[in-house]
Design a protein around this motif. Structure first.
Motif, PDB file in Angstrom:
ATOM      1  N   GLY A 118       0.812  -1.211   0.000  1.00 17.79           N
ATOM      2  CA  GLY A 118       0.000   0.000   0.000  1.00 17.79           C
ATOM      3  C   GLY A 118       0.842   1.255   0.000  1.00 17.79           C
ATOM      4  N   PHE A 119       1.929   1.236   0.749  1.00 14.36           N
ATOM      5  CA  PHE A 119       2.845   2.380   0.829  1.00 14.36           C
ATOM      6  C   PHE A 119       3.453   2.691  -0.534  1.00 14.36           C
ATOM      7  CE2 PHE A 119       7.409   3.501   2.012  1.00 14.36           C
ATOM      8  CZ  PHE A 119       7.141   4.856   2.221  1.00 14.36           C
ATOM      9  N   LEU A 120       3.996   1.665  -1.193  1.00 11.59           N
ATOM     10  CA  LEU A 120       4.633   1.880  -2.493  1.00 11.59           C
ATOM     11  C   LEU A 120       3.618   2.302  -3.551  1.00 11.59           C
ATOM     12  CD1 LEU A 120       7.150  -1.121  -2.555  1.00 11.59           C
ATOM     13  CD2 LEU A 120       7.615   1.275  -2.008  1.00 11.59           C
ATOM     14  N   LEU A 121       2.432   1.725  -3.515  1.00 15.39           N
ATOM     15  CA  LEU A 121       1.397   2.126  -4.471  1.00 15.39           C
ATOM     16  C   LEU A 121       0.963   3.572  -4.241  1.00 15.39           C
ATOM     17  CD1 LEU A 121      -0.823  -1.098  -4.573  1.00 15.39           C
ATOM     18  CD2 LEU A 121       0.647  -0.218  -6.406  1.00 15.39           C
ATOM     19  N   LEU A 122       0.839   3.968  -2.977  1.00 15.65           N
ATOM     20  CA  LEU A 122       0.402   5.337  -2.680  1.00 15.65           C
ATOM     21  C   LEU A 122       1.418   6.367  -3.159  1.00 15.65           C
ATOM     22  CD1 LEU A 122      -1.275   5.235   0.860  1.00 15.65           C
ATOM     23  CD2 LEU A 122      -2.221   6.279  -1.207  1.00 15.65           C
ATOM     24  N   VAL A 123       2.700   6.183  -2.797  1.00 11.51           N
ATOM     25  CA  VAL A 123       3.681   7.201  -3.196  1.00 11.51           C
ATOM     26  C   VAL A 123       3.838   7.247  -4.704  1.00 11.51           C
ATOM     27  CG1 VAL A 123       4.918   7.166  -0.995  1.00 11.51           C
ATOM     28  CG2 VAL A 123       5.640   5.611  -2.829  1.00 11.51           C
ATOM     29  N   THR A 124       3.695   6.097  -5.370  1.00 13.25           N
ATOM     30  CA  THR A 124       3.807   6.079  -6.831  1.00 13.25           C
ATOM     31  C   THR A 124       2.593   6.746  -7.477  1.00 13.25           C
ATOM     32  OG1 THR A 124       5.029   3.998  -6.674  1.00 13.25           O
ATOM     33  CG2 THR A 124       4.189   4.608  -8.831  1.00 13.25           C
ATOM     34  N   ALA A 125       1.408   6.459  -6.971  1.00 14.59           N
ATOM     35  CA  ALA A 125       0.196   7.046  -7.540  1.00 14.59           C
ATOM     36  C   ALA A 125       0.150   8.557  -7.340  1.00 14.59           C
ATOM     37  CB  ALA A 125      -1.035   6.396  -6.911  1.00 14.59           C
ATOM     38  N   ILE A 126       0.491   9.019  -6.147  1.00 13.25           N
ATOM     39  CA  ILE A 126       0.486  10.468  -5.883  1.00 13.25           C
ATOM     40  C   ILE A 126       1.505  11.159  -6.774  1.00 13.25           C
ATOM     41  CG2 ILE A 126       0.912  12.250  -4.141  1.00 13.25           C
ATOM     42  CD1 ILE A 126      -0.039  10.197  -2.026  1.00 13.25           C
ATOM     43  N   ALA A 168      -1.165   9.201   6.695  1.00 17.58           N
ATOM     44  CA  ALA A 168      -0.547  10.504   6.404  1.00 17.58           C
ATOM     45  C   ALA A 168      -0.516  10.753   4.894  1.00 17.58           C
ATOM     46  CB  ALA A 168       0.860  10.555   6.985  1.00 17.58           C
ATOM     47  N   LEU A 169      -0.183   9.724   4.127  1.00 20.29           N
ATOM     48  CA  LEU A 169      -0.156   9.870   2.667  1.00 20.29           C
ATOM     49  C   LEU A 169      -1.557  10.079   2.098  1.00 20.29           C
ATOM     50  CD1 LEU A 169       2.515   7.165   1.838  1.00 20.29           C
ATOM     51  CD2 LEU A 169       2.758   9.647   1.535  1.00 20.29           C
ATOM     52  N   VAL A 170      -2.551   9.424   2.687  1.00 18.60           N
ATOM     53  CA  VAL A 170      -3.937   9.644   2.248  1.00 18.60           C
ATOM     54  C   VAL A 170      -4.338  11.095   2.504  1.00 18.60           C
ATOM     55  CG1 VAL A 170      -6.349   9.062   2.731  1.00 18.60           C
ATOM     56  CG2 VAL A 170      -4.643   7.243   2.513  1.00 18.60           C
ATOM     57  N   MET A 171      -3.958  11.639   3.655  1.00 18.29           N
ATOM     58  CA  MET A 171      -4.279  13.042   3.957  1.00 18.29           C
ATOM     59  C   MET A 171      -3.589  13.988   2.980  1.00 18.29           C
ATOM     60  SD  MET A 171      -4.326  13.290   8.139  1.00 18.29           S
ATOM     61  CE  MET A 171      -3.344  11.876   8.635  1.00 18.29           C
ATOM     62  N   ALA A 405       8.181   9.684   4.882  1.00 12.99           N
ATOM     63  CA  ALA A 405       7.180   9.165   3.941  1.00 12.99           C
ATOM     64  C   ALA A 405       6.598  10.298   3.099  1.00 12.99           C
ATOM     65  CB  ALA A 405       6.075   8.448   4.717  1.00 12.99           C
ATOM     66  N   ILE A 406       6.247  11.401   3.744  1.00 11.02           N
ATOM     67  CA  ILE A 406       5.695  12.554   3.023  1.00 11.02           C
ATOM     68  C   ILE A 406       6.749  13.177   2.113  1.00 11.02           C
ATOM     69  CG2 ILE A 406       4.904  14.930   3.401  1.00 11.02           C
ATOM     70  CD1 ILE A 406       3.347  13.790   5.843  1.00 11.02           C
ATOM     71  N   ALA A 407       8.005  13.171   2.584  1.00 12.62           N
ATOM     72  CA  ALA A 407       9.078  13.783   1.800  1.00 12.62           C
ATOM     73  C   ALA A 407       9.346  13.054   0.492  1.00 12.62           C
ATOM     74  CB  ALA A 407      10.357  13.827   2.634  1.00 12.62           C
ATOM     75  N   ILE A 408       8.951  11.798   0.402  1.00 11.95           N
ATOM     76  CA  ILE A 408       9.191  11.050  -0.843  1.00 11.95           C
ATOM     77  C   ILE A 408       8.567  11.777  -2.027  1.00 11.95           C
ATOM     78  CG2 ILE A 408       8.606   8.915  -2.077  1.00 11.95           C
ATOM     79  CD1 ILE A 408       8.801   7.518   0.713  1.00 11.95           C
ATOM     80  N   ILE A 409       7.374  12.340  -1.831  1.00 11.73           N
ATOM     81  CA  ILE A 409       6.681  13.003  -2.946  1.00 11.73           C
ATOM     82  C   ILE A 409       7.481  14.215  -3.416  1.00 11.73           C
ATOM     83  CG2 ILE A 409       4.498  13.984  -3.706  1.00 11.73           C
ATOM     84  CD1 ILE A 409       4.393  11.040  -2.715  1.00 11.73           C
ATOM     85  N   GLY A 410       7.913  15.041  -2.482  1.00 11.75           N
ATOM     86  CA  GLY A 410       8.721  16.193  -2.869  1.00 11.75           C
ATOM     87  C   GLY A 410      10.062  15.781  -3.445  1.00 11.75           C
TER      88      GLY A 410
END
Length: 588
Positions: A118-126, A168-171, A405-410
């Protein structure tokens, strides 16, 4: 940055799944054996397992007490029952076809692995939705290199931090969708995720604060839709937290004022926050400038905080506010995750690098991106979430899990921009060489260059030979069940691997047990130690004389612990033969 439907459809989920399969296989090759023997990564995992099995063996769903911790009263933990649900579900599904240990092993391996997927799918999808499918290919790679975040998904990690990372990633995802104008339903998603996160643990407070800040700042800067979203989000969050309180907390605790777990305090706090948003919504037509909106919002927020602290003054000191000063100075000061980044910097700069480097890279990259794309509002929630969680992580290291985890997106944007920059400035540079430049600047590569990986390997080796291995407790487990006086670092594993009770474990609610162990092992004479042992009615004294995380921490030679290390046990202790631990019966 793009939010096109085409980019969303093309997000590279197969890459995330492949990363997950490969990384999971790598982890299981090295970790499945130890986990099957119930060698777990952290003390919290042992105690979580004890809590789950206690429930499955007839305990109440709302009862999160540990009767074997600091008997006879036991300790009511500050943990939520909610993270126990998937663990218990796997155990119940497997146990009819095997035995309890096999079912537990399955849960210890399956639950973290599914959370990691779920973690890897979320960061990739976002990342794909915000930056496009190409840059999103970096997301699973960065996720695996984000050690504090990916560490929450290792085999055997069944504590609640992995769930909070997902929430946190969902938020964050919901906040960016709100700024992209994708509908108010995302405010409900954000509020529900926030309410669930705060019900699971107070560690979610930074992300809740980021939700309020992201929507509030958007409204202040002239986006009226963010005010309506904020009202809907805060109302949903308060309702979710209140509903979980009613459903999952013991009925006799509904009106208890706990600062460290879901209680009336958090229901009042989220209700006050919703009231602030409602008042701002009512006053909105009178607030025609950004300065006026900011001033009124600040005054109302300060007023709500003042009301909360007036009603619950003990919470002014945070979750540890009720801890006696003696324990704050002697015990809490030695718990690394409760310290600031400055404290960690004095002890271990390589650990500080791995905790904070990725969030700093992400914040810098997002700041530059926001400046270049000032007309795109979606950068604002990314900056707010990254900045708020980084700031809290600097104040307390335990917050680095969610911050990374949040920093991955940036960081996806930062490294994609770096790659493009390298390619533009050196057009003859092959893609492979440009990729090598980027990989060389990944946090884990920098960490390795500073010696961090070799130090981690040494720490792992020391842990492997320490007294905390289950086989080290085999002799202790053969003794008649009793109450064990042992240093707090042995408490969790004794609970998980023996039938004994313990007085001390590293949990701030175990006040009397921690104080008792401290007074025994730091006693200036055996007589002082005996008085405390008699007061607590201990049956055994157990210590580990070896080095590592379970050993005695350099005891004073003149202390009771020092006398045990020197082999000078008093006559009222009878040694039990064991080549792993020092085990003593307390004589009548």
């Amino acid at each position: 940055m793009t939010a096109s439907a085409q980019a969303t459809r093309r997000w590279p989920w197969p890459v995330a799944v492949l990363f997950w399969l490969a990384f999971s296989a790598f982890l299981l090759a090295g970790k499945a054996g130890p986990v099957s023997q119930l060698v777990l990564p952290d003390a919290d995992d042992y105690v979580r397992l004890v809590q789950v099995e206690q429930w499955l063996d007839g305990g109440g769903f709302r009862d999160v007490g540990l009767p074997r911790l600091d008997p006879p009263a036991g300790v009511v933990m500050h943990w939520s029952r909610l993270p126990d649900l998937p663990i218990a579900a796997v155990i119940l599904a497997v146990e009819p076809f095997s035995d309890r240990q096999t079912a537990v092993t399955a849960a210890l391996l399956v639950v973290p692995a599914l959370y990691m997927l779920g973690f890897l799918l979320l960061v990739t999808a976002i990342s794909a939705r915000l930056f496009g499918p190409g840059p999103a290919l970096l997301a699973p790679l960065l996720a695996i290199f984000a050690v504090p975040a990916i560490g929450a998904f290792m085999p055997g990690r069944i504590d609640h931090h992995n769930i909070q990372v997902l929430l946190a990633l969902v938020m964050l995802d919901a906040a960016t969708r709100l700024y992209a104008g994708q509908g108010r339903r995302w405010a409900i998603v954000m509020g529900a995720a926030g309410g669930l996160a705060i019900a699971i643990g107070a560690e979610a407070l930074p992300q809740i604060l980021a939700c309020y800040a992201a929507l509030g700042l958007g409204w202040i800067l002239g986006r009226p839709a963010m005010l309506r979203a904020g009202l809907l989000m805060s109302t949903t969050l308060a309702a979710t937290a209140s509903g979980i309180l009613v459903l999952a907390v013991a009925r006799n605790s509904y009106f208890a004022a706990a600062c460290d777990s879901l209680s009336l305090v958090y229901v009042v706090a989220t209700g006050l926050a919703a009231a602030v948003w409602a008042i701002l919504w009512a006053l909105d037509r009178f607030l025609t400038t950004a300065a006026a909106r900011a001033l009124v919002a600040a005054v109302l927020a300060a007023g709500a905080l003042a009301i909360l602290l007036a009603a619950y003054p003990a919470c002014a000191g945070g979750p540890y506010g009720a801890l006696p000063q003696e324990l704050k100075e002697s015990w809490l000061a030695s718990v690394d995750e409760a310290q600031s980044a400055l404290h960690l910097a004095r002890k271990d700069m390589t650990r500080l690098n791995i905790h904070l480097l990725l969030p700093v890279i992400a914040l810098v990259g997002l700041s530059l991106g926001a400046w270049r794309h000032r007309d795109n509002p979606v950068w604002l929630p990314l900056l707010v979430f990254t900045g708020v969680t980084l700031a809290i992580a600097i104040l307390q290291i335990r917050a680095t899990t969610a911050a990374n985890a949040i920093a991955i997106i940036g960081a996806v944007h930062a490294y994609a921009a770096l790659y493009d920059g390298v390619r533009r400035r050196a057009r003859a540079l092959p893609h492979l060489a440009a990729s090598a430049v980027v990989i060389a600047l990944l946090p884990l590569s920098i960490f390795a260059a500073t010696g961090g990986l070799s130090e981690r390997a040494a720490q792992t080796e020391r842990r492997a030979v320490a007294c905390g291995l289950p086989q080290s407790l085999a002799v202790l487990d053969t003794l008649p069940p009793g109450a064990v006086m042992a240093p707090a670092n042995l408490g969790a594993i004794i609970l998980a691997h023996t039938r004994h009770a313990v007085f001390a474990a590293h949990y701030h609610r175990d006040v009397d047990g921690l104080l008792a162990a401290q007074r025994v092992f730091e006693a200036a004479s055996p007589d002082v130690a005996l008085a405390e042992i008699r007061r607590k009615k201990a049956d055994y004294v157990v210590v580990c004389l070896g080095k590592g995380p379970y050993g005695l921490k350099a005891p004073n030679a003149d202390s009771f612990a020092g006398s045990l290390v020197a082999g000078a046990a008093p006559s009222w202790l009878s040694r039990v033969p064991d080549d792993k631990l020092e085990i003593f019966r307390v004589m009548p």
